[in-house]
Design an enzyme around this catalytic site. Structure first.
Site, PDB file in Angstrom:
ATOM      1  N   ARG A 176      -1.487 -35.676 121.493  1.00 10.34           N
ATOM      2  CA  ARG A 176      -0.542 -36.755 121.177  1.00 10.34           C
ATOM      3  C   ARG A 176      -1.241 -38.069 120.828  1.00 10.34           C
ATOM      4  O   ARG A 176      -0.752 -39.151 121.139  1.00 10.34           O
ATOM      5  CB  ARG A 176       0.439 -36.964 122.339  1.00 10.34           C
ATOM      6  CG  ARG A 176       1.215 -35.703 122.738  1.00 10.34           C
ATOM      7  CD  ARG A 176       2.067 -35.182 121.584  1.00 10.34           C
ATOM      8  NE  ARG A 176       2.798 -33.987 121.989  1.00 10.34           N
ATOM      9  CZ  ARG A 176       2.405 -32.735 121.733  1.00 10.34           C
ATOM     10  NH1 ARG A 176       1.281 -32.535 121.055  1.00 10.34           N
ATOM     11  NH2 ARG A 176       3.115 -31.706 122.115  1.00 10.34           N
ATOM     12  N   SER A 226      10.889 -34.073 124.303  1.00 11.09           N
ATOM     13  CA  SER A 226      10.231 -34.176 125.608  1.00 11.09           C
ATOM     14  C   SER A 226      10.039 -35.643 125.979  1.00 11.09           C
ATOM     15  O   SER A 226       9.433 -36.400 125.218  1.00 11.09           O
ATOM     16  CB  SER A 226       8.866 -33.477 125.569  1.00 11.09           C
ATOM     17  OG  SER A 226       9.029 -32.095 125.328  1.00 11.09           O
ATOM     18  N   GLU A 296       6.403 -40.060 126.721  1.00  7.69           N
ATOM     19  CA  GLU A 296       6.025 -39.634 125.377  1.00  7.69           C
ATOM     20  C   GLU A 296       6.931 -40.316 124.348  1.00  7.69           C
ATOM     21  O   GLU A 296       6.517 -40.625 123.246  1.00  7.69           O
ATOM     22  CB  GLU A 296       6.137 -38.119 125.243  1.00  7.69           C
ATOM     23  CG  GLU A 296       5.718 -37.601 123.881  1.00  7.69           C
ATOM     24  CD  GLU A 296       5.565 -36.094 123.851  1.00  7.69           C
ATOM     25  OE1 GLU A 296       6.040 -35.492 122.876  1.00  7.69           O
ATOM     26  OE2 GLU A 296       4.973 -35.526 124.777  1.00  7.69           O
TER      27      GLU A 296
END
Length: 303
Positions: A176, A226, A296
């Site tokens: 990420r 998520s 996130e």
């Protein structure tokens, strides 16, 4: 924002590509958020460059988004310019086993485009809701695949507005994260390197992943995917479930009963409710397991 700056932005974008006081809940998959002071959805690199130049020249905040699939916008909205790189900048072309795709193309549509041309390697992305630009920036991945596995090179605009090309090795893609993210660059195009495959097998794998997502993820509700990054050595959803938070809600913001790693909007959730729920989850997981959950989902605007 001064009137002459509005006029400059209108001239740069074209009246069909710009809106004022645009509801951001219409441009995020969470369906949450106040208005954008100026909302622009350009259809060319030239327009993108001109808009960024104006923002730099007049010191305007400029916030780049894709389809808003990993985004929580504050209830009080966003000051300055929201630059949406999405449907108006989503062209694709194929040459042999390489696909050139503009940053606003949906990753799922790109995976279908690859399948239509008998190219394999992008099946993992067929259910990821974001755009190619966002996926490259955060090295999106699912079901054992990541963008770094398929990227050949990427064209970006650096913070000074210069067009540059990076190879996949130069992008520093990790979990990420990427050089693009760290340096505040903007993806405009990506070249994906795939391989020849059998269309029947490619579509079959995509259907398998679609079924798995439908079974395990709350796709019937608005969400930003998520909510938390995967903590090292753990799974966020399992920690949240074990903390007794399955179904826990603040207003219409709720921990999904199907997958505790998702915070969902059951209808009329506000950003304030979502953040209250997220902070409660973080506090409970830290208290019970000593694990700090990192969001996130990206925050944007005034909360």
């Amino acid at each position: 924002m001064e009137e002459h700056v509005y006029r400059l932005l209108l001239e740069a974008a074209g009246k069909e590509y710009i809106a004022f006081e645009e509801p951001m809940r219409e441009h995020t998959t969470f369906r949450v958020g106040g208005n954008a002071e100026v909302f622009i959805a350009p259809d060319s690199i030239d327009k993108i460059c001109r808009i960024l130049d104006i923002c730099r020249e007049y010191g305007l905040p400029c916030h780049v988004i894709g389809n808003g699939s990993n985004l929580l916008v504050g209830d009080r909205g966003v000051r300055g310019v929201v630059l949406q790189i999405y449907k108006n900048f989503s062209g694709m072309s194929v040459q042999d086993t390489r696909i050139w795709v503009q940053a606003g193309a949906l990753l799922a549509k790109t995976a279908v485009f690859a399948a239509e041309h008998g190219l394999t390697g992008l099946e993992f992305a067929s259910g990821i809701p974001g755009t190619v630009g966002g996926a490259v920036t955060m090295n999106a991945g699912a079901y054992g695949g990541e963008m770094k596995d398929v990227i050949s090179q990427v064209r970006i605009l650096d913070p000074e507005g210069k067009l540059r090309t990076f190879s996949v090795e130069e992008l520093q893609l990790g979990y990420r994260t990427s050089l693009i993210q760290k340096q505040g660059c903007l993806v405009v195009e990506a070249e994906l390197a795939l391989t020849r495959g059998e269309p029947e097998k490619i579509y079959g794998r995509m259907e398998e992943l679609k079924a798995a997502r439908k079974e395990k993820q709350p796709i019937e509700f608005a969400s930003a995917g998520s909510t938390f990054k995967r903590p090292e050595g753990y799974f966020a959803g399992k920690l949240i479930m074990d903390a007794g938070l399955r179904g826990y809600s603040v207003g219409d913001a709720q921990v999904s009963e199907k997958h505790c790693g998702f915070v969902i909007n059951r209808g009329e959730a506000t950003a304030a409710q979502v953040m209250e729920l997220i902070e409660h989850i973080q506090a409970e997981v830290l208290l019970k397991f000593g694990v700090k959950l990192e969001m996130e989902v990206k925050r944007l605007g005034d909360f």
